[in-house]
Design a protein around this motif. Structure first.
Motif, mmCIF file in Angstrom:
data_model
loop_
_atom_site.group_PDB
_atom_site.id
_atom_site.type_symbol
_atom_site.label_atom_id
_atom_site.label_comp_id
_atom_site.label_asym_id
_atom_site.label_seq_id
_atom_site.Cartn_x
_atom_site.Cartn_y
_atom_site.Cartn_z
ATOM 1 N N ASN A 86 2.602 14.994 -12.831
ATOM 2 C CA ASN A 86 2.682 15.279 -11.403
ATOM 3 C C ASN A 86 3.949 14.652 -10.834
ATOM 4 O O ASN A 86 4.443 13.652 -11.356
ATOM 5 C CB ASN A 86 1.478 14.685 -10.667
ATOM 6 N N PHE A 87 4.460 15.213 -9.744
ATOM 7 C CA PHE A 87 5.612 14.610 -9.073
ATOM 8 C C PHE A 87 5.495 14.821 -7.575
ATOM 9 O O PHE A 87 4.863 15.775 -7.121
ATOM 10 C CB PHE A 87 6.933 15.184 -9.602
ATOM 11 N N GLY A 88 6.111 13.903 -6.818
ATOM 12 C CA GLY A 88 6.040 14.040 -5.370
ATOM 13 C C GLY A 88 6.650 12.874 -4.631
ATOM 14 O O GLY A 88 7.436 12.104 -5.188
ATOM 15 N N LEU A 89 6.262 12.742 -3.362
ATOM 16 C CA LEU A 89 6.795 11.716 -2.469
ATOM 17 C C LEU A 89 5.692 10.777 -2.018
ATOM 18 O O LEU A 89 4.557 11.208 -1.778
ATOM 19 C CB LEU A 89 7.427 12.358 -1.234
ATOM 20 N N ARG A 90 6.056 9.485 -1.877
ATOM 21 C CA ARG A 90 5.111 8.485 -1.385
ATOM 22 C C ARG A 90 5.798 7.590 -0.361
ATOM 23 O O ARG A 90 6.996 7.343 -0.440
ATOM 24 C CB ARG A 90 4.584 7.611 -2.524
ATOM 25 N N ALA A 91 5.021 7.106 0.587
ATOM 26 C CA ALA A 91 5.475 6.096 1.537
ATOM 27 C C ALA A 91 4.821 4.778 1.138
ATOM 28 O O ALA A 91 3.687 4.751 0.663
ATOM 29 C CB ALA A 91 5.070 6.475 2.953
ATOM 30 N N ALA A 92 5.563 3.675 1.319
ATOM 31 C CA ALA A 92 5.064 2.351 0.941
ATOM 32 C C ALA A 92 5.179 1.395 2.113
ATOM 33 O O ALA A 92 6.221 1.336 2.777
ATOM 34 C CB ALA A 92 5.860 1.822 -0.251
ATOM 35 N N TRP A 93 4.103 0.636 2.361
ATOM 36 C CA TRP A 93 4.071 -0.379 3.413
ATOM 37 C C TRP A 93 3.784 -1.726 2.751
ATOM 38 O O TRP A 93 2.795 -1.863 2.040
ATOM 39 C CB TRP A 93 2.999 -0.078 4.432
ATOM 40 N N LEU B 278 0.857 -1.180 0.000
ATOM 41 C CA LEU B 278 0.000 0.000 0.000
ATOM 42 C C LEU B 278 0.893 1.231 0.000
ATOM 43 O O LEU B 278 1.842 1.305 0.775
ATOM 44 C CB LEU B 278 -0.900 0.011 1.238
ATOM 45 N N ARG B 279 0.573 2.191 -0.861
ATOM 46 C CA ARG B 279 1.353 3.431 -0.962
ATOM 47 C C ARG B 279 0.438 4.636 -0.791
ATOM 48 O O ARG B 279 -0.657 4.675 -1.336
ATOM 49 C CB ARG B 279 2.026 3.516 -2.330
ATOM 50 N N THR C 273 13.153 -0.641 5.837
ATOM 51 C CA THR C 273 12.999 -1.999 6.368
ATOM 52 C C THR C 273 12.335 -2.824 5.277
ATOM 53 O O THR C 273 11.954 -2.288 4.224
ATOM 54 C CB THR C 273 12.109 -2.027 7.630
ATOM 55 N N GLN C 274 12.118 -4.101 5.546
ATOM 56 C CA GLN C 274 11.419 -4.954 4.588
ATOM 57 C C GLN C 274 9.979 -4.479 4.395
ATOM 58 O O GLN C 274 9.397 -4.666 3.341
ATOM 59 C CB GLN C 274 11.436 -6.404 5.068
ATOM 60 N N GLN C 275 9.412 -3.822 5.398
ATOM 61 C CA GLN C 275 8.013 -3.400 5.331
ATOM 62 C C GLN C 275 7.799 -1.922 5.002
ATOM 63 O O GLN C 275 6.664 -1.524 4.773
ATOM 64 C CB GLN C 275 7.307 -3.684 6.667
ATOM 65 N N PHE C 276 8.848 -1.079 4.970
ATOM 66 C CA PHE C 276 8.635 0.360 4.794
ATOM 67 C C PHE C 276 9.674 0.976 3.846
ATOM 68 O O PHE C 276 10.866 0.729 3.984
ATOM 69 C CB PHE C 276 8.701 1.083 6.138
ATOM 70 N N ALA C 277 9.169 1.785 2.907
ATOM 71 C CA ALA C 277 10.041 2.479 1.955
ATOM 72 C C ALA C 277 9.476 3.869 1.662
ATOM 73 O O ALA C 277 8.277 4.118 1.828
ATOM 74 C CB ALA C 277 10.150 1.692 0.655
ATOM 75 N N LEU C 278 10.342 4.774 1.243
ATOM 76 C CA LEU C 278 9.949 6.097 0.728
ATOM 77 C C LEU C 278 10.421 6.196 -0.709
ATOM 78 O O LEU C 278 11.492 5.676 -1.052
ATOM 79 C CB LEU C 278 10.585 7.211 1.552
ATOM 80 N N MET C 279 9.647 6.896 -1.532
ATOM 81 C CA MET C 279 10.035 7.028 -2.934
ATOM 82 C C MET C 279 9.610 8.366 -3.509
ATOM 83 O O MET C 279 8.585 8.928 -3.113
ATOM 84 C CB MET C 279 9.454 5.883 -3.755
ATOM 85 N N GLY C 280 10.425 8.855 -4.421
ATOM 86 C CA GLY C 280 10.063 10.003 -5.233
ATOM 87 C C GLY C 280 9.454 9.470 -6.516
ATOM 88 O O GLY C 280 9.972 8.505 -7.101
#
Length: 181
Positions: free
Chosen positions: A172-179, A32-33, A146-153
């Motif tokens: 569009n451009f920006g930042l997202r967190a991923a679980w 999920l992001r 971690t294996q469960q959490f990432a940040l991405m542009g």
């Protein structure tokens, strides 16, 4: 000896990237992001923000970790503009390329539908999107904490590829967190 055992598991498809020493990502999980984007900063719709939500999952068993980039994940998502400009629903396939055990790049390709301006007559302050359906592609560069959490542009683009009378498109451009679960 341990390396030989891990290699054997990878060849048989039993091990995933999260099982390999030095890797932190298990590509077989549901992801999920959530994030926020700058809305098309070079268009008539500039000056607002978007909320992005996306879910990713495998439709079939991923390739062994050394070849996992060959197995795309299916994604479904939405980008919602906070100022009433063009928003979209989208789906497609995402390929993830590990650059290091923690740093990765992604390419997504698919389609979208949007609520933006269509037809030949432009509306002030809105992009002339041409038709309701569009192609959508995105590029991301991310870091796994971690294996469960990432940040991405992320950079996303949507347009009809010139198939309709108007084709202003939207970037569009920006930042997202991923679980990953």
């Amino acid at each position: 000896m341990l390396l030989a055992a891990v290699s054997a598991l990878e060849v048989t498809g039993i091990a995933h990237a999260g099982d390999v020493p030095g890797s932190t990502f298990d590509p077989s999980g549901f992801e999920l992001r959530l994030g926020t984007f700058v809305h098309d900063s070079l268009s008539p719709e500039r000056g607002s923000a978007d909320i992005n939500a996306e879910a990713l999952m495998h439709l079939f068993r991923p390739a062994p970790s050394a070849l996992s980039w060959l197995t795309p994940r299916w994604h479904v998502g939405t980008t919602i503009n906070t100022a009433g400009k063009t928003s979209s629903l989208y789906t497609g396939l995402t390929w993830t390329f590990d650059l290091t055990p923690r740093l990765f790049a992604e390419l997504s390709l698919g389609g979208a539908v949007h609520n933006g301006t269509i037809g030949r007559i432009p509306v002030a302050g809105h992009n002339a999107m041409g038709c309701r359906a569009a192609f959508r592609e995105s590029l991301s560069l991310g870091y796994r904490f971690t294996q469960q959490f990432a940040l991405m542009g992320t950079l996303e683009h949507m347009s009809n590829a010139g198939l309709c009378a108007q084709n202003r498109g939207l970037t569009n451009f920006g930042l997202r967190a991923a679980w990953t679960f």
